[in-house]
Design an enzyme around this catalytic site. Structure first.
Site, mmCIF file in Angstrom:
data_model
loop_
_atom_site.group_PDB
_atom_site.id
_atom_site.type_symbol
_atom_site.label_atom_id
_atom_site.label_comp_id
_atom_site.label_asym_id
_atom_site.label_seq_id
_atom_site.Cartn_x
_atom_site.Cartn_y
_atom_site.Cartn_z
ATOM 1 N N LYS A 181 0.831 -1.195 0.000
ATOM 2 C CA LYS A 181 0.000 0.000 0.000
ATOM 3 C C LYS A 181 0.872 1.254 0.000
ATOM 4 C CE LYS A 181 -3.896 -2.279 0.394
ATOM 5 N NZ LYS A 181 -5.030 -2.152 -0.548
ATOM 6 N N ASN A 196 -5.129 3.242 -3.202
ATOM 7 C CA ASN A 196 -6.473 3.273 -2.623
ATOM 8 C C ASN A 196 -7.184 4.618 -2.815
ATOM 9 O OD1 ASN A 196 -5.121 1.019 -0.485
ATOM 10 N ND2 ASN A 196 -7.166 0.583 -1.300
ATOM 11 N N HIS A 243 -10.369 -8.687 -7.650
ATOM 12 C CA HIS A 243 -10.067 -8.185 -6.316
ATOM 13 C C HIS A 243 -10.549 -9.129 -5.224
ATOM 14 C CE1 HIS A 243 -11.600 -5.828 -2.744
ATOM 15 N NE2 HIS A 243 -10.320 -5.528 -2.719
#
Length: 373
Positions: free
Chosen positions: A174, A205, A305
């Site tokens: 991330k 994100n 996903h």
């Protein structure tokens, strides 16, 4: 004689996570840390004795809403032929169309749709991938669950090394922190720790604006990433198209979209190289297959996903290049485990999706509703 659906059982369960999980949306104040995942299970039995199981999910909020919507419309499938999956998809979508044909409404339907496909494959004594027409028996896989921002970089490196040791072929971490230099340092540390043969992806994100995403994308070019995921708001198809045109690194998005139409917008504007649909979010396998057809026509690569237990089968049935996301979060819910070797996740030879609910999943269940009998 056609078979008929005899019973439908819906269950709402909450899967607790070992530690609170944070991505960039938490660090920028948009969401609170993730502590549990809500699961909606659908279990179908037929008059001929066949069974199917399906599931949908929601993170942070929405579990009670999924259960309530499915409970309100689920009884409509009783007495129907379970082979008529397209008909039943239309029936359920329009039963709740007043609240929309995307979002929570389709996510509630997804559990039932998946159960119907699981049942159909079991009746044929085939794994779901084989029923759909598989192109491969194993799919390249990458790990995400070890690379969240709540973990210090030392832990991320340990997690990545462990994943590679298990045979996983790629690592995703991330990014999207307020401190962009910290993002770059994190990527550099992970890339330098991995063998060259191991793929690396990053996921912002949805936390960058267009200018930031372009600058960060250019600074990330030297790392040879397989993709940059969700650099912009999920609905900014034009912005993703701009990045795709101006960066060498491929752009990936789609996981937050909840309809075929929303995915069509990404595809038609050449927004992504990797499309990332999520079957539980778009309404199940039936609409997911429509999305795969659009992606194939556009020549896109696909990386579904989450929910590897389901998406492994769907990825195996896609003719183009695919990846499947390794997330070990859902494993306690099922009695079976998926095998990984040489960077790939192996399609199980068990009929249907190949999973059954564990005693732990039953113990985490907080509400049920049964139709038929």
């Amino acid at each position: 004689m056609p078979d008929r659906i005899r019973t439908l059982k819906l269950s709402l369960a909450y899967l607790p996570l070992a530690v609170p999980i944070s991505d960039a949306k938490v660090l920028t104040g948009r969401q609170r840390p993730l502590t549990q995942v809500a699961l909606l299970f659908a279990e179908i039995t037929t008059e001929a004795g066949f069974e199917g199981i399906g599931f949908s999910y929601s993170k942070r909020a929405g579990g009670p809403g999924l259960f309530a919507h499915a409970r309100e419309i689920g009884g409509d499938v009783i007495g129907e032929d379970p082979s008529d999956i397209g008909k039943l998809d239309t029936l359920l979508v329009w039963a709740g169309a007043s609240v929309g044909r995307s979002g929570l409404a389709t996510q509630a339907i997804a559990a039932i749709d998946v159960a119907l496909w699981d049942l159909k494959a079991k009746r044929a004594s085939l794994p779901l991938a084989k029923l759909l027409g598989s192109h491969r028996d194993a799919v390249p896989c990458y790990n995400t669950s070890g690379g969240f921002l709540n973990a210090p970089i030392e832990e991320v490196l340990d997690n990545a090394a462990e994943a590679v040791e298990r045979g996983i072929g790629g690592i995703k971490i991330k990014v999207g922190q307020p401190d962009q230099l910290a993002d770059l340092a994190r990527v550099e540390a992970v890339r330098s720790s991995l063998p060259e043969s191991v793929a690396l992806m990053v996921d912002a994100n949805q936390q960058w604006d267009r200018g930031t995403a372009l600058r960060m994308g250019r600074q990330l070019e030297p790392f040879g990433l397989v993709w940059i995921e969700e650099p912009l708001d999920a609905y900014d198809a034009a912005g993703h198209a701009m990045l795709s045109a101006r960066l060498d690194t491929p752009i990936a998005s789609g996981e937050m979209l909840t309809s075929v139409a929303e995915h069509r917008a990404l595809i038609s504007q050449n927004s992504v190289s990797f499309l990332q649909p999520d079957a539980p979010r778009v309404g199940g396998i039936t609409p997911f297959l429509r999305i795969l057809a659009l992606a194939d026509e556009a020549g896109l690569k696909v990386a579904p996903h989450f929910a590897m237990e389901l998406h492994l089968h769907l990825a195996a049935a896609y003719p183009g290049e695919v990846w499947v996301e390794h997330f070990d979060w859902l494993e306690p819910l099922f009695n079976e485990r998926l095998e990984i070797a040489d960077g790939r996740m192996l399609v199980p030879d068990r009929p249907g999706i190949g999973v059954s609910l564990s005693d732990q999943a039953r113990a985490w269940t907080v509400e049920t509703a049964t139709f038929g009998g």
